[in-house]
Design an enzyme around this catalytic site. Structure first.
Site, PDB file in Angstrom:
ATOM      1  N   GLY A  94     -57.901  29.964  46.317  1.00 38.02           N
ATOM      2  CA  GLY A  94     -57.356  31.162  46.958  1.00 38.02           C
ATOM      3  C   GLY A  94     -56.310  31.780  46.057  1.00 38.02           C
ATOM      4  CB  SER A  95     -52.673  31.121  45.624  1.00 36.77           C
ATOM      5  OG  SER A  95     -52.342  31.295  46.967  1.00 36.77           O
ATOM      6  CB  THR A 141     -61.841  41.933  54.302  1.00 39.97           C
ATOM      7  OG1 THR A 141     -60.720  41.065  54.460  1.00 39.97           O
ATOM      8  CG2 THR A 141     -61.642  43.182  55.148  1.00 39.97           C
ATOM      9  N   PRO A 179     -51.361  47.034  41.914  1.00 41.29           N
ATOM     10  CG  PRO A 179     -50.158  48.092  40.199  1.00 41.29           C
ATOM     11  CD  PRO A 179     -51.375  47.237  40.455  1.00 41.29           C
ATOM     12  CD  GLU A 233     -56.591  44.918  44.765  1.00 42.90           C
ATOM     13  OE1 GLU A 233     -57.359  45.134  43.827  1.00 42.90           O
ATOM     14  OE2 GLU A 233     -56.295  43.777  45.154  1.00 42.90           O
ATOM     15  CG  ASN A 277     -45.477  37.994  51.811  1.00 43.44           C
ATOM     16  OD1 ASN A 277     -46.409  38.662  51.343  1.00 43.44           O
ATOM     17  ND2 ASN A 277     -44.790  38.383  52.871  1.00 43.44           N
ATOM     18  CD  GLU A 278     -45.403  31.859  50.700  1.00 43.23           C
ATOM     19  OE1 GLU A 278     -46.612  32.150  50.737  1.00 43.23           O
ATOM     20  OE2 GLU A 278     -44.637  32.042  51.676  1.00 43.23           O
TER      21      GLU A 278
HETATM   22  C1  LIG Z   1     -58.069  37.762  57.413  1.00 41.88           C
HETATM   23  C2  LIG Z   1     -58.198  37.476  55.948  1.00 41.88           C
HETATM   24  C3  LIG Z   1     -58.851  38.395  55.125  1.00 41.88           C
HETATM   25  C4  LIG Z   1     -59.030  38.112  53.782  1.00 41.88           C
HETATM   26  N1  LIG Z   1     -59.758  38.969  52.995  1.00 41.88           N
HETATM   27  C5  LIG Z   1     -60.116  38.588  51.748  1.00 41.88           C
HETATM   28  C6  LIG Z   1     -61.058  39.361  50.974  1.00 41.88           C
HETATM   29  O1  LIG Z   1     -61.525  40.416  51.403  1.00 41.88           O
HETATM   30  N2  LIG Z   1     -61.433  38.887  49.764  1.00 41.88           N
HETATM   31  C7  LIG Z   1     -60.938  37.733  49.251  1.00 41.88           C
HETATM   32  O2  LIG Z   1     -61.330  37.362  48.156  1.00 41.88           O
HETATM   33  N3  LIG Z   1     -60.033  36.978  49.944  1.00 41.88           N
HETATM   34  C8  LIG Z   1     -59.630  37.382  51.173  1.00 41.88           C
HETATM   35  N4  LIG Z   1     -58.737  36.620  51.894  1.00 41.88           N
HETATM   36  C9  LIG Z   1     -58.212  35.411  51.312  1.00 41.88           C
HETATM   37  C10 LIG Z   1     -56.734  35.493  50.969  1.00 41.88           C
HETATM   38  O3  LIG Z   1     -56.520  36.359  49.896  1.00 41.88           O
HETATM   39  C11 LIG Z   1     -56.277  34.051  50.691  1.00 41.88           C
HETATM   40  O4  LIG Z   1     -56.273  33.372  51.933  1.00 41.88           O
HETATM   41  C12 LIG Z   1     -54.904  33.993  50.044  1.00 41.88           C
HETATM   42  O5  LIG Z   1     -54.943  34.509  48.749  1.00 41.88           O
HETATM   43  C13 LIG Z   1     -54.359  32.562  50.001  1.00 41.88           C
HETATM   44  O6  LIG Z   1     -55.293  31.678  49.497  1.00 41.88           O
HETATM   45  P1  LIG Z   1     -55.603  30.316  50.302  1.00 41.88           P
HETATM   46  O7  LIG Z   1     -55.932  30.705  51.707  1.00 41.88           O
HETATM   47  O8  LIG Z   1     -56.609  29.529  49.556  1.00 41.88           O
HETATM   48  O9  LIG Z   1     -54.223  29.560  50.346  1.00 41.88           O
HETATM   49  P2  LIG Z   1     -53.633  28.610  49.191  1.00 41.88           P
HETATM   50  O10 LIG Z   1     -53.776  29.263  47.873  1.00 41.88           O
HETATM   51  O11 LIG Z   1     -54.215  27.245  49.379  1.00 41.88           O
HETATM   52  O12 LIG Z   1     -52.101  28.572  49.598  1.00 41.88           O
HETATM   53  C14 LIG Z   1     -51.564  27.707  50.599  1.00 41.88           C
HETATM   54  C15 LIG Z   1     -50.035  27.874  50.591  1.00 41.88           C
HETATM   55  O13 LIG Z   1     -49.553  27.479  49.294  1.00 41.88           O
HETATM   56  C16 LIG Z   1     -48.758  28.520  48.788  1.00 41.88           C
HETATM   57  N5  LIG Z   1     -48.863  28.580  47.322  1.00 41.88           N
HETATM   58  C17 LIG Z   1     -49.970  28.595  46.558  1.00 41.88           C
HETATM   59  N6  LIG Z   1     -49.646  28.711  45.276  1.00 41.88           N
HETATM   60  C18 LIG Z   1     -48.294  28.763  45.206  1.00 41.88           C
HETATM   61  C19 LIG Z   1     -47.353  28.888  44.159  1.00 41.88           C
HETATM   62  N7  LIG Z   1     -47.725  29.005  42.883  1.00 41.88           N
HETATM   63  N8  LIG Z   1     -46.039  28.891  44.468  1.00 41.88           N
HETATM   64  C20 LIG Z   1     -45.619  28.803  45.775  1.00 41.88           C
HETATM   65  N9  LIG Z   1     -46.476  28.687  46.787  1.00 41.88           N
HETATM   66  C21 LIG Z   1     -47.795  28.678  46.531  1.00 41.88           C
HETATM   67  C22 LIG Z   1     -49.314  29.791  49.383  1.00 41.88           C
HETATM   68  O14 LIG Z   1     -48.379  30.845  49.320  1.00 41.88           O
HETATM   69  C23 LIG Z   1     -49.592  29.319  50.797  1.00 41.88           C
HETATM   70  O15 LIG Z   1     -48.422  29.369  51.565  1.00 41.88           O
HETATM   71  C24 LIG Z   1     -58.500  36.915  53.238  1.00 41.88           C
HETATM   72  C25 LIG Z   1     -57.801  36.028  54.060  1.00 41.88           C
HETATM   73  C26 LIG Z   1     -57.656  36.278  55.395  1.00 41.88           C
HETATM   74  C27 LIG Z   1     -56.956  35.270  56.249  1.00 41.88           C
END
Ligand SMILES: Cc1cc2nc3c(=O)[nH]c(=O)nc-3n(C[C@H](O)[C@H](O)[C@H](O)COP(=O)(O)OP(=O)(O)OC[C@H]3O[C@@H](n4cnc5c(N)ncnc54)[C@H](O)[C@@H]3O)c2cc1C
Length: 382
Positions: free
Chosen positions: A134-135, A161, A245, A247, A371-372
């Site tokens: 994800g992140s 989405t 920017p 997005e 937001n992190e």
């Molecule tokens: C309703 C919804 C719609 C979405 N739409 C899309 C879409 O259209 N396309 C798409 O590709 N994705 C989409 N997403 C995915 C979204 O972008 C990801 O959920 C998000 O980027 C976080 O990834 P993750 O869920 O794997 O969390 P993780 O990456 O596993 O993060 C878990 C926690 O760890 C924290 N964390 C991770 N890395 C760090 C760091 N380096 N420093 C500090 N904290 C950190 C995060 O901030 C979070 O609090 C959607 C998600 C939702 C819920």
């Protein structure tokens, strides 16, 4: 005097455009929202109608079928839906997809996809996130392997989405897993009749019930090499970074408009609702809470408006846009929580807009980069 949230970037033409957008939303979207929330998606018809009326891709040049406006025209639609608590139809993701084509696509890709997106004949989605990535998008495992004149895509995506309704998906893939970020590319997948492509569950979320956030599966999906966004392998990460920017500001714009809509609805509610022989608007606590909220919105408006002016001028940088996303989504959470409290038990009932806004808003701090991650991006330029 009622507080008026004027936008520094608006003008008479834009306000006329806003009126027509608002009329469309009131007539076509609001009455169908409850049904869409039950069903888990808004359906294709509303996309086509919005396209026919020129409300999609308003900031895409006319030569590609768009409205020929700029960021402000798109912002009007995001604002007018957000202030009414409508989150089912993600025109923001749709616009983001259109901008990938506009800014990163080949001439053929722009000519083919932009008019279809503008007409609402194809709904756009972007698929980055995977169950294991994800992140940290370096962890993407979806593989696009070149075989002659085709790529063969295997992998799965989640949280996408518009995923259920999407007719075109931009899929972030590894074209060369040994190369890390430089081995990442974006492939264009047209979903209609696409062998090996499957939509999984429409995911059951705590909010945004009308939004078809879905899992997507790619099982030996074949696409032509012409479906490589921009025509060059290994560009995926740079393509993703380029539009950040745009997005992130969209999230900030929607967050602020949602706060404004919630504030106005709450003001009306507290003037109507009575307790201890008087409207609850009379209690000092109510007046103080509303004063705090109005102040947060007014401060936020100044910042977001400046960001809108900067993006129109082409000067908005990623760190400032990340601040807009970070601040607005955090403020949105705080403000909706305070406003909901003023409704008492009714604020907890889904038939009230404030309840739906509260649940919908939570994800604003999570998607578009958490937001992190926003703080990481901002901290890098300190
Ligand atoms: C309703 C919804 C719609 C979405 N739409 C899309 C879409 O259209 N396309 C798409 O590709 N994705 C989409 N997403 C995915 C979204 O972008 C990801 O959920 C998000 O980027 C976080 O990834 P993750 O869920 O794997 O969390 P993780 O990456 O596993 O993060 C878990 C926690 O760890 C924290 N964390 C991770 N890395 C760090 C760091 N380096 N420093 C500090 N904290 C950190 C995060 O901030 C979070 O609090 C959607 C998600 C939702 C819920």
């Amino acid at each position: 005097m009622a507080l008026q949230f004027k936008r520094s970037w608006s003008d008479e033409d834009l306000e006329r455009y806003r009126d027509s957008v608002a009329r469309f939303i009131e007539a076509e979207m609001l009455p169908k929202d409850a049904q869409a929330r039950q069903r888990g998606h808004v359906g294709h018809a509303i996309w086509r109608l919005a396209g026919e009326l020129g409300f999609l891709c308003a900031d895409i040049p006319e030569v590609y079928g768009g409205g020929g406006g700029d960021f402000r025209h798109g912002a009007v639609f995001y604002e007018e839906t957000a202030r009414r608590g409508l989150t089912g139809m993600s025109t923001s993701v749709h616009s983001i997809v259109a901008h990938y084509f506009l800014n990163r696509g080949t001439q053929e890709q722009k000519r083919r996809y932009l008019p279809l997106l503008a007409r609402g004949e194809l709904v756009g989605a972007i698929a980055m996130t995977e169950p294991g990535a994800g992140s940290d998008l370096q962890g993407v495992r979806t593989r696009a392997e070149r075989r002659g004149s085709h790529y063969v895509i295997n992998g799965s995506k989640t949280f996408i989405t518009n995923g259920f309704l999407a007719g075109v998906v931009l899929v972030v893939c590894k074209t060369d897993p040994a190369q890390g970020a430089r081995g990442t590319s974006i492939l264009i997948v047209e979903t209609q009749g696409c062998a090996g492509f499957r939509v999984g569950r429409v995911l059951d979320k705590i909010g945004m019930k009308a939004q078809d956030t879905s899992e997507l599966y790619f099982d030996d999906v074949q696409v032509s090499v012409e479906n490589l966004l921009g025509g060059k392998e290994g560009q995926g990460f740079f393509q993703l970074m380029g539009d950040l920017p745009y997005e992130r500001l969209i999230i900030g714009v929607a967050a602020l408009a949602c706060m404004e809509g919630a504030y106005e609805a709450t003001l009306a509610y507290v003037r109507e609702r009575h307790a201890f022989g008087q409207p609850i608007a009379n209690f000092q606590n109510t007046r103080f809470k509303l004063a705090e909220v109005a102040t947060q919105i007014t401060v936020g408006r100044a910042f977001i408006d400046r960001c809108v002016e900067q993006i129109v001028a082409g000067t908005l940088d990623t760190a400032t846009a990340s601040m807009a996303k970070l601040w607005s989504s955090e403020a949105q959470g705080r403000v909706l929580d305070e406003l909901l409290q003023l409704y008492g038990g009714y604020g907890y009932m889904n038939e009230y807009m404030i309840a739906r806004m509260y649940a919908d808003a939570r994800v604003q701090r999570i998607y578009g980069g958490t937001n992190e991650i926003m703080k990481e991006v901002i901290a890098r330029v300190l």
